[in-house]
Motif scaffolding. Sequence first.
Motif, PDB file in Angstrom:
ATOM      1  N   THR A  46     -11.093 -10.482  -2.747  1.00  0.00           N
ATOM      2  CA  THR A  46     -11.653 -10.835  -1.439  1.00  0.00           C
ATOM      3  C   THR A  46     -12.997 -10.167  -1.218  1.00  0.00           C
ATOM      4  O   THR A  46     -13.763 -10.601  -0.375  1.00  0.00           O
ATOM      5  N   ARG A  47     -13.247  -9.092  -1.931  1.00  0.00           N
ATOM      6  CA  ARG A  47     -14.506  -8.341  -1.832  1.00  0.00           C
ATOM      7  C   ARG A  47     -14.761  -7.797  -0.424  1.00  0.00           C
ATOM      8  O   ARG A  47     -15.894  -7.584  -0.030  1.00  0.00           O
ATOM      9  N   GLU A  48     -13.701  -7.596   0.325  1.00  0.00           N
ATOM     10  CA  GLU A  48     -13.813  -6.994   1.655  1.00  0.00           C
ATOM     11  C   GLU A  48     -13.767  -5.483   1.486  1.00  0.00           C
ATOM     12  O   GLU A  48     -12.895  -4.950   0.810  1.00  0.00           O
ATOM     13  N   SER A  49     -14.713  -4.793   2.097  1.00  0.00           N
ATOM     14  CA  SER A  49     -14.763  -3.340   1.913  1.00  0.00           C
ATOM     15  C   SER A  49     -14.188  -2.573   3.090  1.00  0.00           C
ATOM     16  O   SER A  49     -13.956  -1.373   2.990  1.00  0.00           O
ATOM     17  N   ASP A  50     -13.962  -3.229   4.207  1.00  0.00           N
ATOM     18  CA  ASP A  50     -13.415  -2.564   5.386  1.00  0.00           C
ATOM     19  C   ASP A  50     -11.965  -2.965   5.601  1.00  0.00           C
ATOM     20  O   ASP A  50     -11.621  -4.137   5.459  1.00  0.00           O
ATOM     21  N   GLY A  51     -11.136  -2.013   5.950  1.00  0.00           N
ATOM     22  CA  GLY A  51      -9.759  -2.344   6.288  1.00  0.00           C
ATOM     23  C   GLY A  51      -8.752  -1.625   5.416  1.00  0.00           C
ATOM     24  O   GLY A  51      -9.093  -0.857   4.523  1.00  0.00           O
ATOM     25  N   THR A  52      -7.509  -1.912   5.715  1.00  0.00           N
ATOM     26  CA  THR A  52      -6.405  -1.230   5.064  1.00  0.00           C
ATOM     27  C   THR A  52      -5.595  -2.203   4.219  1.00  0.00           C
ATOM     28  O   THR A  52      -5.345  -3.327   4.634  1.00  0.00           O
ATOM     29  N   LEU A  53      -5.188  -1.755   3.061  1.00  0.00           N
ATOM     30  CA  LEU A  53      -4.272  -2.497   2.210  1.00  0.00           C
ATOM     31  C   LEU A  53      -2.884  -1.913   2.441  1.00  0.00           C
ATOM     32  O   LEU A  53      -2.700  -0.703   2.342  1.00  0.00           O
ATOM     33  N   THR A  54      -1.927  -2.773   2.792  1.00  0.00           N
ATOM     34  CA  THR A  54      -0.557  -2.327   3.028  1.00  0.00           C
ATOM     35  C   THR A  54       0.366  -3.100   2.110  1.00  0.00           C
ATOM     36  O   THR A  54       0.292  -4.327   2.038  1.00  0.00           O
TER      37      THR A  54
END
Length: 146
Positions: A46-54
Amino acid sequence: MAVGSYGPPPATYVARMVSHDRHDPIRHANLLSSALNELFEMSFHTRESDGTLTCRLYRNGLIERIELTFPCSAEQRNSYEAIVERIGDGQALANYLHVITDDAAHAEHAILLGLAVNYDADIELSGQDGGRMTFVVDIALERLLN
């Protein structure tokens, strides 16, 4: 668990803990670790750099449920929805064979179709607010023959 040069990678560690009471715990852990790594790779596409992986794991009988939530743009979510549709159309094997022989195909197509074909996984997307999405993957690893 901190990722570093000591000990097994997180997917391997989790898979070993979850698999300890299965019929063949080593085989089960190896298969589960591979499936987890494939799903983790999806989150990186996804190349998303902000946020949390759960990541959450559940068990019901022979079924292992993996729920992986991560940041995802609307465009990428649409792409994942199209892939999941291709899995559910009854042509997962044909779609998988096409994707793995097509140099222009995106890796995430091969990953999700591979989980469906090689692991007999049921894959769904769960809606999330705020630019996040969740893959819900049910796998019966004890049923797999190879």
